[in-house]
Scaffold this active site. Structure first.
Site, PDB file in Angstrom:
ATOM      1  N   ASP A 268       0.492  -0.944   0.188  1.00 36.10           N
ATOM      2  CA  ASP A 268       0.137   0.331   0.045  1.00 36.10           C
ATOM      3  C   ASP A 268       1.294   1.272  -0.330  1.00 36.10           C
ATOM      4  O   ASP A 268       0.915   2.227   0.044  1.00 36.10           O
ATOM      5  CB  ASP A 268      -1.045   0.477   1.327  1.00 36.10           C
ATOM      6  CG  ASP A 268      -1.464  -1.244   1.562  1.00 36.10           C
ATOM      7  OD1 ASP A 268      -1.571  -2.057   2.350  1.00 36.10           O
ATOM      8  OD2 ASP A 268      -2.782  -1.589   0.221  1.00 36.10           O
TER       9      ASP A 268
ATOM     10  N   GLU B  41     -10.997   0.319  -3.983  1.00 34.61           N
ATOM     11  CA  GLU B  41     -10.262   1.397  -2.814  1.00 34.61           C
ATOM     12  C   GLU B  41      -9.001   2.071  -3.259  1.00 34.61           C
ATOM     13  O   GLU B  41      -8.654   2.140  -4.651  1.00 34.61           O
ATOM     14  CB  GLU B  41     -10.066  -0.231  -2.050  1.00 34.61           C
ATOM     15  CG  GLU B  41      -9.255  -0.874  -2.560  1.00 34.61           C
ATOM     16  CD  GLU B  41      -8.912  -2.548  -1.666  1.00 34.61           C
ATOM     17  OE1 GLU B  41      -9.950  -2.566  -1.110  1.00 34.61           O
ATOM     18  OE2 GLU B  41      -8.001  -3.497  -2.154  1.00 34.61           O
TER      19      GLU B  41
HETATM   20  C1  6LW Z   1      -5.631  -1.737   2.161  1.00 35.74           C
HETATM   21  C2  6LW Z   1      -6.251  -2.348   0.669  1.00 35.74           C
HETATM   22  C3  6LW Z   1      -7.220  -3.614   0.431  1.00 35.74           C
HETATM   23  O1  6LW Z   1      -5.907  -1.254   2.629  1.00 35.74           O
HETATM   24  O2  6LW Z   1      -5.872  -4.407   1.384  1.00 35.74           O
HETATM   25  O3  6LW Z   1      -6.917  -5.626  -0.533  1.00 35.74           O
HETATM   26  C4  6LW Z   1      -5.873  -3.578   2.542  1.00 35.74           C
HETATM   27  N1  6LW Z   1      -6.914  -4.598  -0.581  1.00 35.74           N
HETATM   28  O4  6LW Z   1      -6.351  -1.487  -0.257  1.00 35.74           O
HETATM   29  C5  6LW Z   1      -4.599  -3.564   3.339  1.00 35.74           C
HETATM   30  O5  6LW Z   1      -3.454  -3.718   2.564  1.00 35.74           O
END
Ligand code: 6LW
Length: 524
Positions: free
Chosen positions: A40, A201
């Site tokens: 991330d 996200e």
């Molecule tokens: C992060 C989100 C994700 O907040 O995993 O799978 C979470 N996507 O973007 C943790 O890395």
């Protein structure tokens, strides 16, 4: 990070940890640019300097922060969350704790906004300098994950506004906030749901040529991960999707045989020469379709012409060897291979604890030149904070070693080194005392299964222990002799689950009063 009773220094302190500085050629670079469990990524630029932060989950201190002059070579300069008042981890595991930070710089101040999945949700901290100190949390009264910040001037009033953007309510939610209090202002609205991939996200907003560009991740952080974008003339939308979405993915036929998979969760930054770049997470298959180093930070060029949509890496998959011009490269000193404990300085930045450490279980005041680790209430098979100090495994082929003495171990106590993916997935080579006899054991915990793979009685109280990682196995070495091997795939992310990556660590557990003294930890 200073502990009142843990004064630990590292010879490495003079050469801040550089994440395996890539070979310095202005033509091309090696991915990942920050290897090992560094997911991330979010990046910002201040003048000629770039700063990048990563998720840290259940590890303490939290949110490592890196510095670079060229986006290729990175040195760690600290952590944003270094005290319990910023980071209460409770019983977080490799699915919990700190998820997906964003770093931004605005009006002379650094902002890092992030989600604490195990305590409180979304908050941001601020600092005048990236090395910190960072402030205590300002909590944002908005649920969801993957928060980012964006400042804009209202065209009607000329007033500057700060916006919070994050994954919430099944999509990408926008709301104005008061950046001094974290309080929401006015309406909040899901402005885009992505292109239909699950889990829209990881949003970030960029303003360019009169457009608000919204970049997100979709598909989930495994194989179906992708980067998508949309734009609008109005920050509240409606947003139109990039005609060539996804702008980056390895989910295609072109990416199917690439050992880099799961590319997503990107952030874009513009260099002073006008060029655009993106960092993103991805993982590297290392044994079959298993990976162990977690999601790592990768770099790619972005072509973004005036008034046009951006193109990531020329529309192609990214590679380990990236053949493209880079910014003038400024490599940093290689990280010290040996972390020693002398004198009284901050902890080596590579060292982390599990959750909030029990400070009295770590001390360097009791034996000069050694870190004394005392057995606490928890052990490696449990949540919370067993007595453990570790570093990320940052290369597929890497050896972690130390020397340990069993003199101060009471009956039933264990001390050793471990390859740790989570409380239910770890291998260790350890000292143990039983009926007055000292043994070296190789042990594994896989789910509910624990097993002693090898046990050798030892006469000497002080032994050299090492774990040698290869793509397919971990090899356990006692006094320079290999005594056991275990497949790496049984503690991979695919097997163990979770969002983290392997840590090498030293540990001690068992009856109170047991302790072990460590003179050095070697990572090579
Ligand atoms: C992060 C989100 C994700 O907040 O995993 O799978 C979470 N996507 O973007 C943790 O890395």
């Amino acid at each position: 990070m200073k502990f009142k009773n843990l004064i630990v220094s590292a010879i490495a302190a003079f050469s801040l940890f550089s994440a395996n500085a890539a070979p310095a050629t202005d033509k091309g670079f090696t991915n990942p640019v920050i290897p090992g469990f560094h997911p991330d990524p979010s990046v910002c630029r201040v003048g000629d300097d770039f700063y990048l932060v990563n998720s840290s989950f259940q590890f303490f201190p939290g949110v490592p922060i890196f510095h670079s002059k060229d986006l290729v070579n990175w040195e760690q300069i600290g952590h944003c969350l270094t005290r319990r008042s910023q980071l209460e981890l409770r019983e977080a595991e490799n699915w919990g704790g700190i998820w997906a930070p964003t770093i931004r710089h605005h009006n002379g101040k650094f902002y890092m906004i992030v989600t604490n999945q195990s305590n409180g949700g979304n908050f941001f901290v601020t600092a005048d300098r990236p090395e910190g100190p960072w402030s205590d949390p300002v909590w944002v009264d908005q649920d969801g994950i993957d928060p980012t910040l964006f400042w804009d001037t209202d065209p009607k009033t000329g007033k500057e506004k700060c916006y919070y953007v994050g994954n919430a309510w099944g999509g990408i939610l926008l709301t104005e906030i008061d950046i001094n209090t974290g309080k929401r202002i006015g309406e909040r609205k899901v402005v885009w749901n992505g292109t239909g991939g699950r889990y829209p996200e990881g949003p970030h907003i960029y303003k360019r040529d009169g457009y608000y560009y919204l970049l997100i991740a979709e598909g989930g952080t495994e194989f179906s991960h992708k980067v998508t974008m949309a734009r609008s003339k109005n920050i509240w939308g409606p947003y139109e999707g990039h005609p060539k979405n996804p702008v980056m993915t390895h989910l295609t036929q072109a990416g199917q045989d690439n050992n880099i998979q799961g590319v997503g969760h990107a952030d874009i930054v513009q260099a002073t020469d006008g060029s655009y770049w993106a960092v993103a997470l991805a993982f590297r298959w290392q044994t079959g379709t298993h990976h162990l180093l977690g999601r790592e930070t990768f770099l790619m060029p972005v072509e973004w012409k005036k008034g046009q949509w951006p193109t990531f890496n020329g529309g192609k998959c990214i590679n380990t060897k990236m053949e493209c011009p880079t910014l003038p490269q400024h490599p940093f000193a290689e990280p010290s291979k040996k972390i020693t404990f002398e004198g009284g300085k901050d902890l080596d930045m590579r060292l982390n604890f599990l959750c909030n450490p029990v400070e009295e279980n770590y001390s360097q005041n009791e034996r000069k030149g050694y870190l004394r680790m005392r057995a606490g209430e928890r052990n490696l098979d449990q949540n919370g904070s067993p007595t453990f100090i570790g570093v990320r495994q940052t290369a597929i082929d890497q050896t972690f070693a130390t020397a340990m003495s069993a003199e101060a171990l009471r009956e039933g106590a264990r001390a050793g080194i471990t390859t740790y993916m989570g409380k239910d997935y770890h291998y260790e080579i350890q000292l143990l005392k039983r009926d007055g006899q000292t043994f070296v054991q190789v042990r594994y915990r896989l789910g509910r299964m624990t097993h002693i793979e090898k046990e050798i009685p030892v006469a000497a109280t002080s032994v050299k222990l090492a774990i040698k990682a290869t793509a397919h196995d971990y090899r356990f070495v006692l006094d320079d002799k290999e005594i056991a091997r275990m497949d790496s795939k049984f503690i991979s992310t695919e097997t163990a689950g979770g969002f983290t990556g392997i840590y090498f660590g030293a540990f001690v557990d068992g009856p109170r009063g047991s302790y072990v003294d460590i003179k050095s930890l070697t990572i090579d």
